[in-house]
Design an enzyme around this catalytic site. Sequence first.
Site, PDB file in Angstrom:
ATOM      1  N   LYS A  67      -0.997 -14.549  -6.229  1.00 54.48           N
ATOM      2  CA  LYS A  67       0.092 -15.008  -5.346  1.00 54.48           C
ATOM      3  C   LYS A  67      -0.348 -14.615  -3.932  1.00 54.48           C
ATOM      4  O   LYS A  67      -0.220 -13.464  -3.522  1.00 54.48           O
ATOM      5  CB  LYS A  67       1.388 -14.285  -5.732  1.00 54.48           C
ATOM      6  CG  LYS A  67       2.676 -14.960  -5.313  1.00 54.48           C
ATOM      7  CD  LYS A  67       2.808 -15.346  -3.861  1.00 54.48           C
ATOM      8  CE  LYS A  67       3.397 -14.257  -2.995  1.00 54.48           C
ATOM      9  NZ  LYS A  67       3.445 -14.653  -1.567  1.00 54.48           N
TER      10      LYS A  67
ATOM     11  N   GLU B 269       4.642   2.160  10.653  1.00 53.24           N
ATOM     12  CA  GLU B 269       3.519   1.229  10.799  1.00 53.24           C
ATOM     13  C   GLU B 269       3.959   0.007  11.610  1.00 53.24           C
ATOM     14  O   GLU B 269       4.963  -0.631  11.291  1.00 53.24           O
ATOM     15  CB  GLU B 269       3.036   0.769   9.415  1.00 53.24           C
ATOM     16  CG  GLU B 269       1.782  -0.078   9.519  1.00 53.24           C
ATOM     17  CD  GLU B 269       1.315  -0.614   8.172  1.00 53.24           C
ATOM     18  OE1 GLU B 269       2.165  -1.040   7.366  1.00 53.24           O
ATOM     19  OE2 GLU B 269       0.097  -0.630   7.933  1.00 53.24           O
TER      20      GLU B 269
END
Length: 495
Positions: free
Chosen positions: A189, A398
Site C-alpha cells: 500500500k 517531528e
Amino acid sequence: MLQVPKLLPSTAAFLAKPGQMLIGGQWRNAASHETLPSFDPATGQPIGSFPAGAAEDANEAVAAARRAFPAWKRFSPHERGRMLNRIAALIEKYEDELAELITLENGKPLWEARKEVATAVSWTEYYAGWTTKLTGETIPMSIPGQFLNYTTREPLGVVAGITPPNYPLTMVLYKAIPAIATGNTIVIKPSEDTSLVALRLGEIICEAEIPDGVFNIVTGLGETVGATLANHHDVDKITFTGSTEVGRLLVHASAGNLKKVSLELGGKSPNIVFADADLEAALKGVFFGIFFCQGEICSAGSRLFVERSIYEEFVARVSDMARSVKLGHGLDEQTKMGPLVSRGQQQRVLNYIRIGTQENAKPVAGGIAPDGELADGFFVQPTVFSGVNNSMRIAQEEIFGPVVCAIPFDDLPDAIAKGNDSPFGLAAGVWTRDVRKAHQMAAALDAGTVWVNCFNAFDNASPWGGFKLSGWGREKGPYGLDLFTQVKSVIVNYS
Ligand code: NAD
C-alpha cells in the site's frame, strides 16, 4: 506558474493512461471505480490518477498473495535470486524514466532521484545475493540420548508493506525485496502522495516475470486500504515506514491475529558539533543533514547542537548557506531544493514555523513559503531557528521538512543530555577531531545509528532502525532477513 521542462515520451505516455492497481497479476480499477489524483508538488497541478482502492480491493489482494504463497515458497533460492536480479536490471534499464517520475511526483531534484534509483538497483541485487545464503544452525543438545537439533528459516506467509512518500521507489523495494527474497508474498500500500511511482514499479516487476500474486499493489488511502491490511486475519506480517502516530495504530490493529510488526518511524535527530571539529566538513554535513530531500527524511538532523564558543558564527554560516539555496522545479538542472511532497505537508511545516515563532525562537533564515512563480507549488524556504531551547515544541516534535533548530551546549555531558532529551531515537551525528569524545558520544547517545564526522551515510548492508519512539526492528543487511523469516527447530531422536 513554474514551467515544467519537457518530459520523456515514455513518462508522458505513462501519465496519460489512468493508473490501475496490480492484484494477482491483473491490472485493475478499484471495485468502486473511483480514482484519486496525483500532483506535481512544484506546480500544484494534477499529473495523473490512480485507483481509490478500498477494503474489498485489499481483501482480494491478500487472497491473491495467499494463493501465490505455497508455490513461491517452494521456488529454489537460486531461481528467486535470478528473478530479483532481473528486477534490478530492469530498474536500471528504466533509470531515466523512473528518476523523472520520482521528481515529478515527489518533488525532489533530479540528481537526488537518480541516487534513489541507483540505490533501488543495488538494494535489489544485495538481497538477490542473500536468497542462496539463508542457512540454519545445528545446536548441541545436553539432554540424555542421541539427538540432532537443527534449525531452518521459513517465510512468514503474506506480508503487507505500507510506505511513505519521501522515497517513493526505494521504500516500496525496502519492503518487497527482502520479503520476496525470503519466500513471502506481499501486498504493497504505497503513499497516496506517490502512488504512480509504485505503479510504474509494478509494471517493471511484471516485465521481470515474477509469478502472479507474489507482488501486489493496492493504492488508496491509509485509513481504508492500510487499515484493512493491518486488521486482516490472513496477513501474517506488517512492515511499515511512516509516522509514529500511524505506527501505534498498526500495533493495535495487528493484535487480532498477533501478526508480526516491524516499524520504521519518526525521528528528531541531533547533529552535534564540537568546537574542535573540522568545521568546513561539519558545515556541509549539517546543511545536507537537514536540507537534503527537503528535510523529508526520517533521520534529518533537525536539532543542531553547537558548542557555545562557536555557536553564533556556525549558525550564521548555516543560515547563509540556507539563504543561498535555489528552489525550483526538480526537473530544472539549476534547482538545489524542490517542494514538499503535498499541500498538507507544506501547511504542517508552515504551522510549526508559526509555533516556533510564538515560542520566541527566531527564524534567522527562511521561515516562509516563497512567492512569485513558486507560489502555486508546495515550497517552504529552508529555515534555521536560533534561540531555541530543547523543551520547545519545535525541538521535540517531528516537523519533517526543511527546518533546523539550533541550540548551544556547554560540554560533553551537556551535549549527551540534550541530544538524548527526545522521545525519538532514530539517528545522531557527532562532529569532533577527538577520538575519545567521538566514542564516548557514540556509546552514550540513544539512537539506532550514530554517525561520526558524517551524516546520512547509508548502506544496504548496514542495519537501520530506531530506539524509543522511532520504531521496532532493524531493516537492511542480514538483520533485514530476520524481519521476514521465522526459525523452525527440528529435533531428531536417532538413538
Ligand atoms: P504517515 O504515517 O502519515 O503515512 C505513511 C503510510 O501510512 C501512508 O501510506 C499512509 O497512507 C498510511 N496510513 C495512514 N494512516 C493509516 C492507517 N490508519 N492505517 C494504515 N495505514 C495508514 O507518514 P507520512 O507523512 O506519509 O511519512 C512521513 C513519516 O514517515 C515521518 O514520520 C517520517 O519520519 C517517517 N519515515 C520514517 C523512516 C524510517 O526509516 N524510520 C523513513 C521515512 C519516513
